[in-house]
Enzyme design. Structure first.
Site, PDB file in Angstrom:
ATOM      1  N   ASP A   1       0.819  -1.205   0.000  1.00  0.00           N
ATOM      2  CA  ASP A   1       0.000   0.000   0.000  1.00  0.00           C
ATOM      3  C   ASP A   1       0.858   1.261   0.000  1.00  0.00           C
ATOM      4  O   ASP A   1       2.079   1.206   0.212  1.00  0.00           O
ATOM      5  CB  ASP A   1      -0.905   0.022   1.244  1.00  0.00           C
ATOM      6  CG  ASP A   1      -1.938  -1.094   1.222  1.00  0.00           C
ATOM      7  OD1 ASP A   1      -2.375  -1.477   0.123  1.00  0.00           O
ATOM      8  OD2 ASP A   1      -2.306  -1.576   2.315  1.00  0.00           O
TER       9      ASP A   1
ATOM     10  N   TYR B   1       8.697  -9.422   5.864  1.00  0.00           N
ATOM     11  CA  TYR B   1       8.335  -8.032   6.156  1.00  0.00           C
ATOM     12  C   TYR B   1       8.982  -7.602   7.462  1.00  0.00           C
ATOM     13  O   TYR B   1       9.127  -8.404   8.387  1.00  0.00           O
ATOM     14  CB  TYR B   1       6.813  -7.883   6.289  1.00  0.00           C
ATOM     15  CG  TYR B   1       6.066  -7.885   4.979  1.00  0.00           C
ATOM     16  CD1 TYR B   1       5.825  -6.697   4.287  1.00  0.00           C
ATOM     17  CD2 TYR B   1       5.580  -9.078   4.449  1.00  0.00           C
ATOM     18  CE1 TYR B   1       5.120  -6.702   3.090  1.00  0.00           C
ATOM     19  CE2 TYR B   1       4.875  -9.084   3.247  1.00  0.00           C
ATOM     20  CZ  TYR B   1       4.655  -7.893   2.581  1.00  0.00           C
ATOM     21  OH  TYR B   1       3.955  -7.887   1.389  1.00  0.00           O
TER      22      TYR B   1
END
Length: 270
Positions: A53, A104
């Protein structure tokens, strides 16, 4: 067909191509077109490592595209200069590579007191295969299974922030950022570790807000591909991030000084 290893900061409006044409993929395709690399018959991104995003950065995402010839990364760099996007490596491939895992990292500022030991203990409950229906953005189509497998979660800290590394097979939308929220709430003593058991229970429904996207980095979408790197592009990448790092230290120092001085006994405002 080529795979390109792509790094970027979070300034653009997400990763995937959109009609507004201000995403990472849009800028990469534009640079490839300017360099004369795009195949006229097969345009666009064929596959990518991970959708991110707006606000999320990446060191090791990738795109798969059809190109007319072997790319020169320094040419691509010149088209993407000052856009916060770098194509660090490439390799010609015959088929879509399998992603072995996605890694991540989240940088969580230390606001108040955190019990990192409790966060580590809580993270162990998330490792393995579970239903993450409460820790992802709702899939209205209900086509995606909420069952996901997390290989490992590592948590460490320094003086100013906590580092949360999450490694898994694949992730749902907002899943990592919601995991960060859960661990943060436990670390600050707002929730008990047993809350995780409730969230992972298949019959339990509870909304969990995602942590801000600016703290998230896609470290690696790992495949078996061995990339060819350009030393010049890697050097410029390091130099540009070091410049950003030094600017951030100055901004951090000023921000902290403003807070400290306001609370100082020498300041008569308080």
């Amino acid at each position: 067909m080529y795979i390109l290893k792509v790094a970027y900061d979070g300034r653009h409006r997400g990763f995937q191509s959109q009609p507004h044409r201000d995403t990472v993929c849009d800028h990469v395709l534009s640079a490839l077109e300017e360099c004369g690399y795009i195949s006229e018959e097969k345009r666009g991104i064929v596959f990518y490592g991970g959708r991110t995003d707006k606000g999320v950065s990446a060191l090791g995402n990738f795109v798969v595209v059809y190109l007319k010839k072997e790319p020169k990364l320094s040419y691509i760099y010149s088209k993407l200069k000052n856009k916060g996007i770098w194509v660090l490596g490439y390799r010609e491939i015959e088929g879509i590579p399998k992603v072995k895992y996605r890694h991540y990292r989240y940088i969580l500022p230390k606001e108040g007191n955190y019990n990192v030991g409790l966060m580590i203990e809580g993270s162990k409950k998330l490792i393995g295969t579970h239903s993450f229906h409460n820790l992802s953005k709702r899939d209205r189509s209900k086509k995606k299974s909420p069952i996901r497998r997390i290989f490992d979660i590592k948590i460490s800290e320094d003086r100013y922030y906590i580092i949360i590394d999450v490694i898994g097979e694949s992730f749902l939308w907002n899943m990592v950022r919601k995991i960060v929220t859960v661990l943060s709430e436990i670390g600050r003593g707002r929730k008990d570790i047993s809350w995780i058991d409730d969230l992972l229970h298949i019959d339990h429904r509870e909304g969990v807000p995602p942590a801000p996207p600016e703290g998230l980095i896609l470290v690696e979408a790992r495949t078996d591909v061995e990339y060819i790197y350009d030393p010049y592009v890697l050097r410029r990448f390091r130099e540009e991030w070091m410049e950003e790092y030094l600017k951030s230290i100055v901004k951090f120092g000023i921000s902290k000084s403003m807070v400290d001085l306001l609370e100082s006994p020498f300041n008569r405002m308080v």
